[in-house]
Design a protein around this motif. Sequence first.
Motif, PDB file in Angstrom:
ATOM      1  N   PHE A  80       0.761  -1.247  -0.075  1.00 32.69           N
ATOM      2  CA  PHE A  80       0.148  -0.024   0.152  1.00 32.69           C
ATOM      3  C   PHE A  80       0.878   1.255  -0.081  1.00 32.69           C
ATOM      4  CE2 PHE A  80      -1.365   3.529   2.432  1.00 32.69           C
ATOM      5  CZ  PHE A  80      -2.538   4.125   1.651  1.00 32.69           C
ATOM      6  N   HIS A  81       1.844   1.406   0.840  1.00 28.67           N
ATOM      7  CA  HIS A  81       2.773   2.606   0.942  1.00 28.67           C
ATOM      8  C   HIS A  81       3.511   2.565  -0.408  1.00 28.67           C
ATOM      9  CE1 HIS A  81       2.172   3.444   5.184  1.00 28.67           C
ATOM     10  NE2 HIS A  81       2.402   2.318   5.509  1.00 28.67           N
ATOM     11  N   LEU A  82       3.886   1.634  -1.138  1.00 35.86           N
ATOM     12  CA  LEU A  82       4.544   1.929  -2.165  1.00 35.86           C
ATOM     13  C   LEU A  82       3.563   2.354  -3.373  1.00 35.86           C
ATOM     14  CD1 LEU A  82       6.657  -1.113  -2.190  1.00 35.86           C
ATOM     15  CD2 LEU A  82       7.509   1.338  -1.818  1.00 35.86           C
ATOM     16  N   GLN A  83       2.526   1.845  -3.410  1.00 34.95           N
ATOM     17  CA  GLN A  83       1.338   2.436  -4.126  1.00 34.95           C
ATOM     18  C   GLN A  83       1.044   3.842  -3.994  1.00 34.95           C
ATOM     19  OE1 GLN A  83      -1.981  -0.278  -3.511  1.00 34.95           O
ATOM     20  NE2 GLN A  83      -1.544  -1.328  -5.524  1.00 34.95           N
ATOM     21  N   HIS A  84       0.688   4.104  -2.641  1.00 40.93           N
ATOM     22  CA  HIS A  84       0.368   5.408  -2.228  1.00 40.93           C
ATOM     23  C   HIS A  84       1.509   6.488  -2.579  1.00 40.93           C
ATOM     24  CE1 HIS A  84      -2.248   8.406  -0.080  1.00 40.93           C
ATOM     25  NE2 HIS A  84      -1.220   8.450   0.744  1.00 40.93           N
ATOM     26  N   LEU A  85       2.485   6.284  -2.328  1.00 34.89           N
ATOM     27  CA  LEU A  85       3.731   6.968  -2.366  1.00 34.89           C
ATOM     28  C   LEU A  85       3.691   7.657  -3.963  1.00 34.89           C
ATOM     29  CD1 LEU A  85       6.353   5.368  -0.258  1.00 34.89           C
ATOM     30  CD2 LEU A  85       5.850   7.832  -0.105  1.00 34.89           C
ATOM     31  N   ARG A  86       3.526   6.812  -4.718  1.00 28.70           N
ATOM     32  CA  ARG A  86       3.481   6.916  -6.464  1.00 28.70           C
ATOM     33  C   ARG A  86       2.320   7.961  -6.534  1.00 28.70           C
ATOM     34  NH1 ARG A  86       1.211   7.134 -10.215  1.00 28.70           N
ATOM     35  NH2 ARG A  86      -0.669   6.072  -9.561  1.00 28.70           N
ATOM     36  N   GLY A  87       1.109   7.198  -6.048  1.00 30.35           N
ATOM     37  CA  GLY A  87      -0.198   8.078  -6.469  1.00 30.35           C
ATOM     38  C   GLY A  87      -0.275   9.507  -5.936  1.00 30.35           C
ATOM     39  N   VAL A  88       0.074   9.595  -4.575  1.00 32.60           N
ATOM     40  CA  VAL A  88      -0.040  11.165  -4.005  1.00 32.60           C
ATOM     41  C   VAL A  88       0.920  11.953  -4.673  1.00 32.60           C
ATOM     42  CG1 VAL A  88       1.678  10.983  -2.285  1.00 32.60           C
ATOM     43  CG2 VAL A  88      -0.470  12.055  -1.756  1.00 32.60           C
ATOM     44  N   LEU A  89       2.067  11.486  -5.097  1.00 37.14           N
ATOM     45  CA  LEU A  89       3.055  12.486  -6.174  1.00 37.14           C
ATOM     46  C   LEU A  89       2.310  12.685  -7.238  1.00 37.14           C
ATOM     47  CD1 LEU A  89       6.481  11.051  -5.448  1.00 37.14           C
ATOM     48  CD2 LEU A  89       5.551  13.372  -4.426  1.00 37.14           C
ATOM     49  N   ASP A  90       1.669  11.868  -8.145  1.00 36.15           N
ATOM     50  CA  ASP A  90       1.047  12.150  -9.117  1.00 36.15           C
ATOM     51  C   ASP A  90      -0.280  13.148  -9.024  1.00 36.15           C
ATOM     52  OD1 ASP A  90       0.165  11.862 -12.082  1.00 36.15           O
ATOM     53  OD2 ASP A  90      -1.139  10.423 -11.110  1.00 36.15           O
ATOM     54  N   ARG A  91      -0.917  12.806  -7.943  1.00 33.69           N
ATOM     55  CA  ARG A  91      -2.118  13.716  -7.660  1.00 33.69           C
ATOM     56  C   ARG A  91      -1.939  15.144  -7.362  1.00 33.69           C
ATOM     57  NH1 ARG A  91      -3.486   8.653  -5.801  1.00 33.69           N
ATOM     58  NH2 ARG A  91      -3.327   8.840  -3.586  1.00 33.69           N
ATOM     59  N   LEU A  92      -1.191  15.354  -6.222  1.00 26.79           N
ATOM     60  CA  LEU A  92      -0.616  16.516  -5.744  1.00 26.79           C
ATOM     61  C   LEU A  92       0.009  17.454  -6.834  1.00 26.79           C
ATOM     62  CD1 LEU A  92       0.465  15.590  -2.441  1.00 26.79           C
ATOM     63  CD2 LEU A  92      -1.394  16.958  -2.747  1.00 26.79           C
ATOM     64  N   PHE A  93       0.930  16.822  -7.541  1.00 24.85           N
ATOM     65  CA  PHE A  93       1.761  17.599  -8.694  1.00 24.85           C
ATOM     66  C   PHE A  93       0.519  17.874 -10.001  1.00 24.85           C
ATOM     67  CE2 PHE A  93       5.426  16.576  -6.286  1.00 24.85           C
ATOM     68  CZ  PHE A  93       6.514  17.603  -6.934  1.00 24.85           C
ATOM     69  N   PRO A 125      -3.741  -5.682  -3.854  1.00 25.56           N
ATOM     70  CA  PRO A 125      -2.332  -6.303  -4.132  1.00 25.56           C
ATOM     71  C   PRO A 125      -2.428  -6.794  -5.678  1.00 25.56           C
ATOM     72  CG  PRO A 125      -3.741  -7.870  -2.991  1.00 25.56           C
ATOM     73  CD  PRO A 125      -4.524  -6.761  -3.057  1.00 25.56           C
ATOM     74  N   VAL A 126      -1.964  -5.766  -6.452  1.00 27.56           N
ATOM     75  CA  VAL A 126      -1.949  -5.896  -7.840  1.00 27.56           C
ATOM     76  C   VAL A 126      -0.420  -5.774  -8.653  1.00 27.56           C
ATOM     77  CG1 VAL A 126      -4.208  -4.957  -8.028  1.00 27.56           C
ATOM     78  CG2 VAL A 126      -2.201  -3.302  -8.363  1.00 27.56           C
ATOM     79  N   ALA A 127       0.483  -5.926  -7.756  1.00 29.88           N
ATOM     80  CA  ALA A 127       1.796  -5.769  -8.279  1.00 29.88           C
ATOM     81  C   ALA A 127       2.953  -6.391  -7.435  1.00 29.88           C
ATOM     82  CB  ALA A 127       2.175  -4.320  -8.574  1.00 29.88           C
ATOM     83  N   ASP A 128       4.234  -6.671  -7.940  1.00 26.46           N
ATOM     84  CA  ASP A 128       5.254  -6.979  -7.141  1.00 26.46           C
ATOM     85  C   ASP A 128       5.984  -5.805  -6.594  1.00 26.46           C
ATOM     86  OD1 ASP A 128       6.633  -6.420  -9.242  1.00 26.46           O
ATOM     87  OD2 ASP A 128       7.112  -8.707  -9.759  1.00 26.46           O
ATOM     88  N   THR A 129       6.851  -6.152  -5.801  1.00 23.36           N
ATOM     89  CA  THR A 129       7.746  -5.050  -5.176  1.00 23.36           C
ATOM     90  C   THR A 129       8.623  -4.441  -6.493  1.00 23.36           C
ATOM     91  OG1 THR A 129       8.180  -6.126  -3.378  1.00 23.36           O
ATOM     92  CG2 THR A 129       9.732  -4.631  -3.586  1.00 23.36           C
ATOM     93  N   ALA A 130       9.145  -5.078  -7.310  1.00 21.66           N
ATOM     94  CA  ALA A 130       9.997  -4.522  -8.194  1.00 21.66           C
ATOM     95  C   ALA A 130       9.069  -3.527  -9.117  1.00 21.66           C
ATOM     96  CB  ALA A 130      10.480  -5.468  -9.112  1.00 21.66           C
ATOM     97  N   THR A 131       7.821  -3.860  -9.498  1.00 21.19           N
ATOM     98  CA  THR A 131       7.103  -3.073 -10.310  1.00 21.19           C
ATOM     99  C   THR A 131       6.521  -1.856  -9.669  1.00 21.19           C
ATOM    100  OG1 THR A 131       6.035  -5.035 -11.245  1.00 21.19           O
ATOM    101  CG2 THR A 131       4.746  -3.051 -11.559  1.00 21.19           C
ATOM    102  N   LEU A 132       6.339  -1.969  -8.462  1.00 17.25           N
ATOM    103  CA  LEU A 132       5.873  -0.671  -7.586  1.00 17.25           C
ATOM    104  C   LEU A 132       7.154   0.320  -7.449  1.00 17.25           C
ATOM    105  CD1 LEU A 132       3.740  -2.742  -4.709  1.00 17.25           C
ATOM    106  CD2 LEU A 132       2.903  -1.234  -6.614  1.00 17.25           C
ATOM    107  N   LEU A 133       8.466  -0.405  -7.269  1.00 17.33           N
ATOM    108  CA  LEU A 133       9.253   0.613  -7.145  1.00 17.33           C
ATOM    109  C   LEU A 133       9.525   1.068  -8.063  1.00 17.33           C
ATOM    110  CD1 LEU A 133      11.846  -1.696  -4.799  1.00 17.33           C
ATOM    111  CD2 LEU A 133      10.857   0.561  -4.089  1.00 17.33           C
ATOM    112  N   ALA A 134       9.616   0.584  -9.452  1.00 19.31           N
ATOM    113  CA  ALA A 134       9.845   1.171 -10.657  1.00 19.31           C
ATOM    114  C   ALA A 134       8.854   2.313 -10.988  1.00 19.31           C
ATOM    115  CB  ALA A 134       9.795   0.232 -11.789  1.00 19.31           C
ATOM    116  N   ALA A 135       7.567   1.930 -10.623  1.00 15.39           N
ATOM    117  CA  ALA A 135       6.371   3.209 -10.461  1.00 15.39           C
ATOM    118  C   ALA A 135       6.797   4.314  -9.881  1.00 15.39           C
ATOM    119  CB  ALA A 135       4.981   2.630 -10.462  1.00 15.39           C
TER     120      ALA A 135
END
Length: 163
Positions: A56-69, A91-101
């Motif tokens: 969740f944190h990895l998804q949210h970190l990407r998403g919140v940056l996208d939304r606030l920017f 749970p839709v992705a693995d660690t590598a995918t979430l980190l890359a995003a």
Amino acid sequence: MATEYWMQGPVEGIPALLQPVAHTLLQARAEINALMAGFPEDRLWEQPAGVASAGFHLQHLRGVLDRLFTYARGQLLSPQQLEELKAEGQPVADTATLLAAFDQQVDKALAQLSQTDPATLTDFRGVGRKQLPSTVQGLLFHAAEHTMRHTGQLLVTVKVLAS
């Protein structure tokens, strides 16, 4: 320990008033990537004591940056961004995918910072459907602050799950 980004001098191409945002995003990216190296994939979506999962944190970190920017550019969220928000925590992705995003989103954020005119920092920006009041500067600094908040939460979750 490596020197933190805020002590490494200016980030090339970023306006002086936005250096703290760039430093924070770069620091978070470095810490998150180091933290997640070797993390057990089968624990990515676990919620110890009911707290948010590392995934969740990895998804949210990407998403919140996208939304606030997006708001900082004076735009409303797209239907795709709203769907991504609803999907955070699933749970839709693995660690590598979430980190890359996340890494890619930090790159996009840095590119936007480099193009941000400091004269616009106090310009009004509405947030959400209600267009709650903020400014370009408020959104960019909140994006950095929120990123570090979740970086800290991720750190604790990963340490608990890895022990």
